[in-house]
Design a protein around this motif. Structure first.
Motif, PDB file in Angstrom:
ATOM      1  N   ARG A 160      57.497  25.278  20.563  1.00 17.49           N
ATOM      2  CA  ARG A 160      56.604  24.155  20.879  1.00 17.49           C
ATOM      3  C   ARG A 160      55.244  24.401  20.190  1.00 17.49           C
ATOM      4  NH1 ARG A 160      59.272  25.073  25.893  1.00 17.49           N
ATOM      5  NH2 ARG A 160      57.516  26.340  26.642  1.00 17.49           N
ATOM      6  N   TYR A 161      55.269  24.374  18.896  1.00 19.47           N
ATOM      7  CA  TYR A 161      54.090  24.742  18.110  1.00 19.47           C
ATOM      8  C   TYR A 161      52.948  23.725  18.241  1.00 19.47           C
ATOM      9  CZ  TYR A 161      57.784  27.619  16.148  1.00 19.47           C
ATOM     10  OH  TYR A 161      58.847  28.486  15.996  1.00 19.47           O
ATOM     11  N   HIS A 162      53.290  22.490  18.579  1.00 15.99           N
ATOM     12  CA  HIS A 162      52.244  21.486  18.790  1.00 15.99           C
ATOM     13  C   HIS A 162      51.329  21.906  19.937  1.00 15.99           C
ATOM     14  CE1 HIS A 162      55.334  20.466  21.771  1.00 15.99           C
ATOM     15  NE2 HIS A 162      54.358  19.885  22.467  1.00 15.99           N
ATOM     16  N   ALA A 163      51.865  22.721  20.867  1.00  9.44           N
ATOM     17  CA  ALA A 163      51.075  23.189  22.012  1.00  9.44           C
ATOM     18  C   ALA A 163      50.478  24.568  21.765  1.00  9.44           C
ATOM     19  CB  ALA A 163      51.950  23.216  23.269  1.00  9.44           C
ATOM     20  N   SER A 164      51.240  25.469  21.132  1.00 15.07           N
ATOM     21  CA  SER A 164      50.773  26.853  20.965  1.00 15.07           C
ATOM     22  C   SER A 164      49.588  26.961  20.006  1.00 15.07           C
ATOM     23  CB  SER A 164      51.917  27.749  20.477  1.00 15.07           C
ATOM     24  OG  SER A 164      52.399  27.347  19.203  1.00 15.07           O
ATOM     25  N   VAL A 165      49.617  26.207  18.910  1.00 18.55           N
ATOM     26  CA  VAL A 165      48.558  26.345  17.891  1.00 18.55           C
ATOM     27  C   VAL A 165      47.173  26.003  18.441  1.00 18.55           C
ATOM     28  CG1 VAL A 165      47.696  25.507  15.678  1.00 18.55           C
ATOM     29  CG2 VAL A 165      50.130  26.042  15.949  1.00 18.55           C
ATOM     30  N   PRO A 166      46.972  24.831  19.084  1.00 23.93           N
ATOM     31  CA  PRO A 166      45.634  24.546  19.627  1.00 23.93           C
ATOM     32  C   PRO A 166      45.175  25.579  20.659  1.00 23.93           C
ATOM     33  CG  PRO A 166      46.965  22.560  19.577  1.00 23.93           C
ATOM     34  CD  PRO A 166      47.889  23.700  19.283  1.00 23.93           C
ATOM     35  N   THR A 218      42.385  12.617   7.006  1.00 27.30           N
ATOM     36  CA  THR A 218      43.532  12.608   7.912  1.00 27.30           C
ATOM     37  C   THR A 218      44.818  12.582   7.093  1.00 27.30           C
ATOM     38  OG1 THR A 218      42.299  11.435   9.617  1.00 27.30           O
ATOM     39  CG2 THR A 218      44.700  11.376   9.767  1.00 27.30           C
ATOM     40  N   THR A 219      45.735  13.505   7.435  1.00 30.22           N
ATOM     41  CA  THR A 219      47.008  13.593   6.713  1.00 30.22           C
ATOM     42  C   THR A 219      48.104  14.076   7.651  1.00 30.22           C
ATOM     43  OG1 THR A 219      48.200  14.697   4.911  1.00 30.22           O
ATOM     44  CG2 THR A 219      46.410  15.920   5.945  1.00 30.22           C
ATOM     45  N   ASP A 220      49.312  13.538   7.439  1.00 31.65           N
ATOM     46  CA  ASP A 220      50.446  14.008   8.244  1.00 31.65           C
ATOM     47  C   ASP A 220      51.334  14.958   7.435  1.00 31.65           C
ATOM     48  OD1 ASP A 220      51.576  12.268   6.461  1.00 31.65           O
ATOM     49  OD2 ASP A 220      52.558  11.001   7.951  1.00 31.65           O
ATOM     50  N   GLU A 221      50.851  15.371   6.267  1.00 34.95           N
ATOM     51  CA  GLU A 221      51.590  16.347   5.468  1.00 34.95           C
ATOM     52  C   GLU A 221      51.550  17.720   6.138  1.00 34.95           C
ATOM     53  OE1 GLU A 221      50.232  16.508   1.474  1.00 34.95           O
ATOM     54  OE2 GLU A 221      50.634  14.390   1.059  1.00 34.95           O
ATOM     55  N   LEU A 225      48.316  26.604   7.020  1.00 30.01           N
ATOM     56  CA  LEU A 225      47.238  27.414   7.589  1.00 30.01           C
ATOM     57  C   LEU A 225      46.685  26.736   8.843  1.00 30.01           C
ATOM     58  CD1 LEU A 225      45.398  28.338   4.291  1.00 30.01           C
ATOM     59  CD2 LEU A 225      46.366  29.999   5.887  1.00 30.01           C
ATOM     60  N   PRO A 226      46.272  27.522   9.832  1.00 31.86           N
ATOM     61  CA  PRO A 226      45.721  26.939  11.071  1.00 31.86           C
ATOM     62  C   PRO A 226      44.263  26.521  10.899  1.00 31.86           C
ATOM     63  CG  PRO A 226      45.833  29.323  11.289  1.00 31.86           C
ATOM     64  CD  PRO A 226      46.460  28.985   9.962  1.00 31.86           C
ATOM     65  N   TYR A 227      44.059  25.421  10.188  1.00 34.51           N
ATOM     66  CA  TYR A 227      42.703  24.915   9.974  1.00 34.51           C
ATOM     67  C   TYR A 227      42.147  24.408  11.305  1.00 34.51           C
ATOM     68  CZ  TYR A 227      43.960  24.917   5.004  1.00 34.51           C
ATOM     69  OH  TYR A 227      44.350  25.276   3.737  1.00 34.51           O
ATOM     70  N   ARG A 235      42.765  15.751  12.378  1.00 34.56           N
ATOM     71  CA  ARG A 235      42.907  15.336  10.973  1.00 34.56           C
ATOM     72  C   ARG A 235      44.186  15.890  10.346  1.00 34.56           C
ATOM     73  NH1 ARG A 235      38.162  13.390   8.625  1.00 34.56           N
ATOM     74  NH2 ARG A 235      37.078  12.160  10.196  1.00 34.56           N
ATOM     75  N   ASP A 236      44.473  17.193  10.582  1.00 35.19           N
ATOM     76  CA  ASP A 236      45.695  17.807  10.049  1.00 35.19           C
ATOM     77  C   ASP A 236      46.817  17.624  11.067  1.00 35.19           C
ATOM     78  OD1 ASP A 236      45.131  18.941   7.443  1.00 35.19           O
ATOM     79  OD2 ASP A 236      43.723  20.263   8.480  1.00 35.19           O
ATOM     80  N   LEU A 237      47.573  16.573  10.915  1.00 32.07           N
ATOM     81  CA  LEU A 237      48.596  16.227  11.902  1.00 32.07           C
ATOM     82  C   LEU A 237      49.903  16.995  11.697  1.00 32.07           C
ATOM     83  CD1 LEU A 237      47.998  12.349  11.885  1.00 32.07           C
ATOM     84  CD2 LEU A 237      46.872  14.111  13.271  1.00 32.07           C
ATOM     85  N   GLY A 238      50.067  17.605  10.539  1.00 28.93           N
ATOM     86  CA  GLY A 238      51.310  18.327  10.256  1.00 28.93           C
ATOM     87  C   GLY A 238      51.183  19.824  10.494  1.00 28.93           C
TER      88      GLY A 238
END
Length: 458
Positions: A160-166, A218-221, A225-227, A235-238
């Motif tokens: 669940r990387y959408h949760a772990s990264v932030p 803003t990009t979904d690519e 890297l964890p910007y 902005r970095d949606l991918g």
């Protein structure tokens, strides 16, 4: 003309920039090895006149092997940062050295992708990550984030990387802020600390600039890297992938070594190495050789260690007096710990807790914490279930414990696995039977004894 001079100055500064191998500790070790080599030459000369010392003979036999290993160890952190810092990975003190060495070799052979795959595999391995994560969570400055960290790790391991990264990025920023009163990603943050690997200019000092890069589009690519700005500002949606999550986690874990350096008083130091005199060098070398011989003896002892195969109820009693168990064994130490709990003797309980884990606390403070934990909980009965000798200095013991909630006069049973280590007076682990030491219970952190389940007021 002026521009050329400025460029020349920039190149000079870059060329003069110190590497990790220039750290004070490495310079000290360089001098020790040089002294050992000089000492070896003097000893060989002395042998010609009939002087022979067995302990030096043994030490010198392995001197070249140790020196060759050291030469590799010294250059790997610089090589690792050279290849991987721009990709989001940095060397730090407690990062697995064989892993770093393997990645450097792969990069030198032209296989950087394979090297990154190895890093990702390491940072998605629960056992390996938990070791580093437990070190971080043991710091009192990090403990308020413990629950958040456990949740983030579970998200990471579950994909669940959408949760772990932030969460990793938030903890990186907040943890640094607790020390520096400025966040990890702030433009003027200074993370370089003298005589360190993690907090070297090429380590955290470099990674904060990379992760803190401005992201205005803003990009979904997919990003690699964890910007921080791009992710937390939407902005970095991918960003939700294993590579980004692993790099953010790696940086967070490296902060434990950074924090250790700050707590050791290394922040703000800029001490240059001054070579010792010949007499000082010889004294250091003699001490080094004695310590080396001691280490080799301990390794030999560990290699000859034989694991005990014990069955509770056959080889030892499941319940008995302390004297019923063999002296200097982990099971005796644990039984004694729980008899002290029955007697509510928290001072003696505190003395049985691992010094390695709680070395920043006094016995009195530990006793007070234990007293607070066990208020309203009475140990009614306890017995051994299983005993496992995992390593020469580590054993795990399962116990069945029965507690009474004193206010309600109700009881409950639990089975808990305790981990014990064989430690000397300084809290350093020692192979059992090698020298005088003591079995102690590893409770981390002391205020969160998980096996109690039900706490005061619940």
């Amino acid at each position: 003309m002026g521009k050329k001079k400025n460029k020349s100055k920039k190149r000079t500064r870059k060329q003069n920039k110190k590497q990790i191998k220039d750290n004070y500790s490495f310079k000290e070790m360089d001098m020790t090895f040089k002294g050992a080599h000089d000492f070896q030459q003097l000893y060989l000369l002395a042998k010609e006149f009939g002087l022979k010392e067995p302990k030096f003979e043994e030490a010198f036999q392995k001197f070249e092997e140790s020196y060759n290993q050291y030469k590799v160890l010294k250059i790997i952190p610089d090589r690792f940062n050279h290849f991987f810092a721009k990709k989001g990975w940095i060397a730090f003190e407690n990062l697995n050295f064989p892993l770093m060495e393997k990645c450097v070799k792969l990069a030198e052979q032209g296989n950087p992708i394979e090297a990154e795959d190895a890093l990702i595999k390491y940072f998605t391995n629960r056992k390996q990550v938990n070791f580093l994560a437990n070190r971080l969570m043991a710091l009192k400055e990090f403990q308020p984030r413990r629950t958040l960290m456990l949740n983030a790790l579970e998200d990471h391991f579950s994909g669940r990387y959408h949760a772990s990264v932030p969460l990793f990025l938030m903890m990186i920023d907040g943890f640094v802020n607790d020390f520096e009163h400025i966040g990890f990603f702030a433009e003027n943050v200074e993370l370089t600390v003298w005589d360190t690997i993690a907090a070297h200019d090429s380590g955290l000092g470099a990674i904060t600039k990379i992760f803190g890069e401005s992201r205005k589009k803003t990009t979904d690519e997919e990003v690699n890297l964890p910007y921080r700005n791009g992710i937390l500002h939407g902005r970095d949606l991918g960003y939700a992938n294993v590579k980004v999550s692993s790099k953010a986690l790696s940086t967070l874990l490296a902060l434990r070594d950074w924090a250790d350096a700050i707590k050791a008083g290394k922040k703000g130091i800029d001490k240059e190495f001054v070579p010792p005199s010949f007499e000082e060098t010889m004294t250091q070398v003699a001490s080094f050789l004695e310590q080396y011989q001691e280490t080799q003896k301990q390794k030999e002892h560990m290699n000859n260690w034989v694991k005990r195969e014990l069955t509770v109820g056959e080889d030892l009693s499941e319940k008995g007096e302390v004297s019923d168990y063999s002296e200097n064994t982990p099971e005796r130490a644990l039984i004694e710990f729980h008899y002290y709990l029955v007697e509510k003797n928290y001072g003696k309980m505190a003395k049985k807790v691992s010094k390695h884990i709680t070395k920043d606390k006094t016995v009195g403070k530990l006793a007070g914490e234990l007293r607070e934990i066990f208020i309203g909980k009475k140990l009614v009965d306890f017995k051994l279930v299983n005993v496992y000798d995992n390593a020469p200095a580590i054993s795990e013991i399962e116990m069945l414990l029965e507690f009474e909630r004193e206010e309600e006069h109700t009881t409950y049973e639990i089975i808990h696995k305790f981990r014990l280590s064989y430690e000397d007076e300084n809290g350093e682990t020692v192979a059992r039977g090698y020298k005088e030491a003591e079995w102690r219970i590893m409770i981390r952190p002391i205020q969160e004894l998980e096996y109690l389940h039900i706490r005061k007021g619940t």
